[in-house]
Design a protein around this motif. Structure first.
Motif, PDB file in Angstrom:
ATOM      1  N   GLU A  61       0.837  -1.190   0.000  1.00 58.08           N
ATOM      2  CA  GLU A  61       0.000   0.000   0.000  1.00 58.08           C
ATOM      3  C   GLU A  61       0.872   1.239   0.000  1.00 58.08           C
ATOM      4  O   GLU A  61       1.871   1.300   0.705  1.00 58.08           O
ATOM      5  CB  GLU A  61      -0.921   0.011   1.223  1.00 58.08           C
ATOM      6  CG  GLU A  61      -1.901   1.155   1.215  1.00 58.08           C
ATOM      7  CD  GLU A  61      -2.905   1.095   2.355  1.00 58.08           C
ATOM      8  OE1 GLU A  61      -3.663   2.049   2.501  1.00 58.08           O
ATOM      9  OE2 GLU A  61      -2.898   0.103   3.114  1.00 58.08           O
ATOM     10  N   VAL A  62       0.488   2.214  -0.831  1.00 60.01           N
ATOM     11  CA  VAL A  62       1.188   3.487  -0.871  1.00 60.01           C
ATOM     12  C   VAL A  62       0.202   4.618  -0.579  1.00 60.01           C
ATOM     13  O   VAL A  62      -0.996   4.485  -0.809  1.00 60.01           O
ATOM     14  CB  VAL A  62       1.878   3.746  -2.238  1.00 60.01           C
ATOM     15  CG1 VAL A  62       2.998   2.753  -2.479  1.00 60.01           C
ATOM     16  CG2 VAL A  62       0.888   3.734  -3.383  1.00 60.01           C
ATOM     17  N   ARG A  63       0.725   5.689  -0.051  1.00 61.93           N
ATOM     18  CA  ARG A  63      -0.041   6.917   0.171  1.00 61.93           C
ATOM     19  C   ARG A  63       0.540   7.975  -0.741  1.00 61.93           C
ATOM     20  O   ARG A  63       1.733   7.979  -1.020  1.00 61.93           O
ATOM     21  CB  ARG A  63       0.042   7.361   1.623  1.00 61.93           C
ATOM     22  CG  ARG A  63      -0.623   6.407   2.576  1.00 61.93           C
ATOM     23  CD  ARG A  63      -0.889   7.044   3.933  1.00 61.93           C
ATOM     24  NE  ARG A  63      -1.517   6.107   4.823  1.00 61.93           N
ATOM     25  CZ  ARG A  63      -2.804   5.756   4.790  1.00 61.93           C
ATOM     26  NH1 ARG A  63      -3.586   6.300   3.896  1.00 61.93           N
ATOM     27  NH2 ARG A  63      -3.288   4.887   5.631  1.00 61.93           N
ATOM     28  N   CYS A  75       4.659  10.434  -2.819  1.00 63.73           N
ATOM     29  CA  CYS A  75       4.151   9.060  -2.840  1.00 63.73           C
ATOM     30  C   CYS A  75       5.150   8.214  -2.064  1.00 63.73           C
ATOM     31  O   CYS A  75       6.362   8.310  -2.281  1.00 63.73           O
ATOM     32  CB  CYS A  75       4.021   8.585  -4.285  1.00 63.73           C
ATOM     33  SG  CYS A  75       3.224   6.965  -4.476  1.00 63.73           S
ATOM     34  N   HIS A  76       4.651   7.397  -1.142  1.00 66.34           N
ATOM     35  CA  HIS A  76       5.542   6.610  -0.283  1.00 66.34           C
ATOM     36  C   HIS A  76       4.792   5.404   0.271  1.00 66.34           C
ATOM     37  O   HIS A  76       3.567   5.313   0.185  1.00 66.34           O
ATOM     38  CB  HIS A  76       6.084   7.470   0.860  1.00 66.34           C
ATOM     39  CG  HIS A  76       4.983   8.094   1.671  1.00 66.34           C
ATOM     40  ND1 HIS A  76       4.377   7.445   2.719  1.00 66.34           N
ATOM     41  CD2 HIS A  76       4.370   9.293   1.572  1.00 66.34           C
ATOM     42  CE1 HIS A  76       3.433   8.230   3.232  1.00 66.34           C
ATOM     43  NE2 HIS A  76       3.411   9.358   2.549  1.00 66.34           N
ATOM     44  N   ALA A  77       5.553   4.491   0.860  1.00 67.11           N
ATOM     45  CA  ALA A  77       4.956   3.314   1.491  1.00 67.11           C
ATOM     46  C   ALA A  77       4.018   3.756   2.605  1.00 67.11           C
ATOM     47  O   ALA A  77       4.326   4.678   3.356  1.00 67.11           O
ATOM     48  CB  ALA A  77       6.054   2.409   2.044  1.00 67.11           C
ATOM     49  N   THR A  82       5.264  -2.583   3.662  1.00 66.18           N
ATOM     50  CA  THR A  82       5.601  -2.281   2.265  1.00 66.18           C
ATOM     51  C   THR A  82       7.024  -1.735   2.223  1.00 66.18           C
ATOM     52  O   THR A  82       7.295  -0.683   2.778  1.00 66.18           O
ATOM     53  CB  THR A  82       4.619  -1.240   1.683  1.00 66.18           C
ATOM     54  OG1 THR A  82       3.292  -1.740   1.789  1.00 66.18           O
ATOM     55  CG2 THR A  82       4.941  -0.946   0.229  1.00 66.18           C
ATOM     56  N   ARG A  84      10.463  -0.017   0.781  1.00 66.89           N
ATOM     57  CA  ARG A  84      10.617   1.260   0.064  1.00 66.89           C
ATOM     58  C   ARG A  84      10.838   1.065  -1.432  1.00 66.89           C
ATOM     59  O   ARG A  84      10.320   1.832  -2.243  1.00 66.89           O
ATOM     60  CB  ARG A  84      11.748   2.053   0.682  1.00 66.89           C
ATOM     61  CG  ARG A  84      11.393   2.503   2.104  1.00 66.89           C
ATOM     62  CD  ARG A  84      12.534   3.137   2.810  1.00 66.89           C
ATOM     63  NE  ARG A  84      12.699   4.506   2.318  1.00 66.89           N
ATOM     64  CZ  ARG A  84      13.658   5.303   2.718  1.00 66.89           C
ATOM     65  NH1 ARG A  84      14.542   4.894   3.601  1.00 66.89           N
ATOM     66  NH2 ARG A  84      13.750   6.519   2.246  1.00 66.89           N
ATOM     67  N   ALA A  87       7.534   0.268  -2.976  1.00 70.69           N
ATOM     68  CA  ALA A  87       6.716   1.485  -2.997  1.00 70.69           C
ATOM     69  C   ALA A  87       7.187   2.431  -4.099  1.00 70.69           C
ATOM     70  O   ALA A  87       6.368   3.038  -4.800  1.00 70.69           O
ATOM     71  CB  ALA A  87       6.758   2.180  -1.643  1.00 70.69           C
ATOM     72  N   THR A  88       8.493   2.529  -4.290  1.00 70.94           N
ATOM     73  CA  THR A  88       9.045   3.388  -5.343  1.00 70.94           C
ATOM     74  C   THR A  88       8.579   2.920  -6.716  1.00 70.94           C
ATOM     75  O   THR A  88       8.202   3.728  -7.566  1.00 70.94           O
ATOM     76  CB  THR A  88      10.584   3.406  -5.279  1.00 70.94           C
ATOM     77  OG1 THR A  88      10.966   3.911  -3.998  1.00 70.94           O
ATOM     78  CG2 THR A  88      11.183   4.253  -6.366  1.00 70.94           C
ATOM     79  N   CYS A  91       4.811   3.704  -7.023  1.00 68.56           N
ATOM     80  CA  CYS A  91       4.622   5.150  -7.187  1.00 68.56           C
ATOM     81  C   CYS A  91       5.000   5.605  -8.590  1.00 68.56           C
ATOM     82  O   CYS A  91       4.308   6.441  -9.189  1.00 68.56           O
ATOM     83  CB  CYS A  91       5.421   5.915  -6.138  1.00 68.56           C
ATOM     84  SG  CYS A  91       4.765   5.717  -4.463  1.00 68.56           S
ATOM     85  N   HIS A 112      -4.785   6.830  -0.951  1.00 71.22           N
ATOM     86  CA  HIS A 112      -3.947   5.654  -0.771  1.00 71.22           C
ATOM     87  C   HIS A 112      -4.394   4.604  -1.780  1.00 71.22           C
ATOM     88  O   HIS A 112      -5.546   4.578  -2.213  1.00 71.22           O
ATOM     89  CB  HIS A 112      -3.979   5.119   0.664  1.00 71.22           C
ATOM     90  CG  HIS A 112      -5.317   4.604   1.097  1.00 71.22           C
ATOM     91  ND1 HIS A 112      -6.274   5.414   1.640  1.00 71.22           N
ATOM     92  CD2 HIS A 112      -5.848   3.371   1.040  1.00 71.22           C
ATOM     93  CE1 HIS A 112      -7.341   4.701   1.913  1.00 71.22           C
ATOM     94  NE2 HIS A 112      -7.112   3.457   1.552  1.00 71.22           N
TER      95      HIS A 112
END
Length: 120
Positions: A61-63, A75-77, A82, A84, A87-88, A91, A112
């Motif tokens: 999940e990313v926010r 945008c990040h974990a 999650t 990094r 997440a990268t 994103c 999210h």
């Protein structure tokens, strides 16, 4: 002399107009954890990509925040589960593929997104 009734009526009409606009946006756009998108999040990834991105993980999940122009900003974990790098990657794909609606209301300025791997 201040007409309190007129001020109250104007305020009620203003609140009603905002409520109508919120409802119209809810009906017209896809909900993505607060933010709104022109297209369905299911279209952002091909069926094979979640497995490639997630590897052995079941989900991530990313926010993110949405700029005034509708572009995804930060945008990040979203949690410790999650990593990094994952997440990268997510994103980067969101920035390329997601067509976000420029936010009007504060709650539309962030969202999210959760990506899940299909069970076999």
């Amino acid at each position: 002399m201040i007409d309190a009734d007129a001020d109250l009526r104007a305020l009620v009409l203003s609140d009603q107009a905002v409520a109508v606009q919120r409802e119209q946006r809810e009906d017209a756009f896809h909900y993505v954890g607060g933010a709104r998108s022109f297209d369905s999040p299911t279209r952002w990834f091909t069926p094979s990509e979640p497995r490639m991105i997630l590897g052995d993980n079941r989900q991530a999940e990313v926010r993110f925040t949405v700029a005034a122009n509708g572009k995804i900003n930060l945008c990040h974990a979203a949690d410790d589960d999650t990593d990094r790098l994952m997440a990268t990657r997510i994103c980067a794909l969101l920035r390329q593929r997601a067509r976000m609606v420029p936010p009007v209301f504060d709650e539309e300025k962030s969202g999210h997104f959760e990506i899940r791997r299909a069970r076999r």
